[in-house]
Design a protein around this motif. Sequence first.
Motif: not given
Length: 271
Positions: A21-29, A44-46
Amino acid sequence: FTYAVELIPICKDDLVVMPRKTANSLGHISPLVLCARVGSAVHVIDFKTLQITEISGLTYWRHEDITPICSMRDLKKFYVVDVELVGPRFGKYALADVTVQRLSDVGKNDNVIIVRSHLGNILNFGDLVQGYDLQTANINSDTFDKLNPDDVPSVVLVKKGYAERRRKRKQRNWKLKSLNKDDGDLAPKKQDEERKVADFEAFLRDLEEDPELRQGVNLYHDSNFVARPDAGNAMVDDDEEGDDAPEVPLEELLNDLAIDGDSDVDDEMAE
């Protein structure tokens, strides 16, 4: 005045995990990312897609479930067997499938691991690379345990490695300056002193490897530096020839001025 400051416990090259959920709020990273830089925000980088996002202080404290699960002391060395570029480039990063072997397995077996990495334009066959071995790492995180196993790679490559023998013997032609510190009346424990020295050496290596990091740090010419013989001299070991360990360019160094009664301004500055 005395200030109490709480710092975000995330450092450059840390492996960071967060809920979906947090990752989705940061641009779906991806919920599993690498810390690429720390400044006014955490970048941070994927490593699977090259997607980069910022985590501001406000965002971090609002979502305190963003946690580092691997850090510098958890890095392991791997030998690069093959690099195949597979995707886009973004700045200094390029997506690639990298075949690696644990350095401890080299010459003992043929066990190799293929991982997706952002280091495609940096790594080549025969290089050393440092990364997190998630197959053997002891990770204590409820958030990590809840991740889909398909989203968790066996190895996360972090940065190119260099011959430890060369780097330990290396003398730098630059130095840092710092304010005098009062450590108190008690002498530090030997273990604490060794950890302090190791951390400082890691910081110096980061400065050598990262031009972006050096932009905010003043580096000075070391007047005590003695140039080593060139590669054609017999004093230089054969295994050091062609070593591409990073160096700080001379044009980035500042002149070290000694301001006292016995020292004059450097001739170069006088001109």
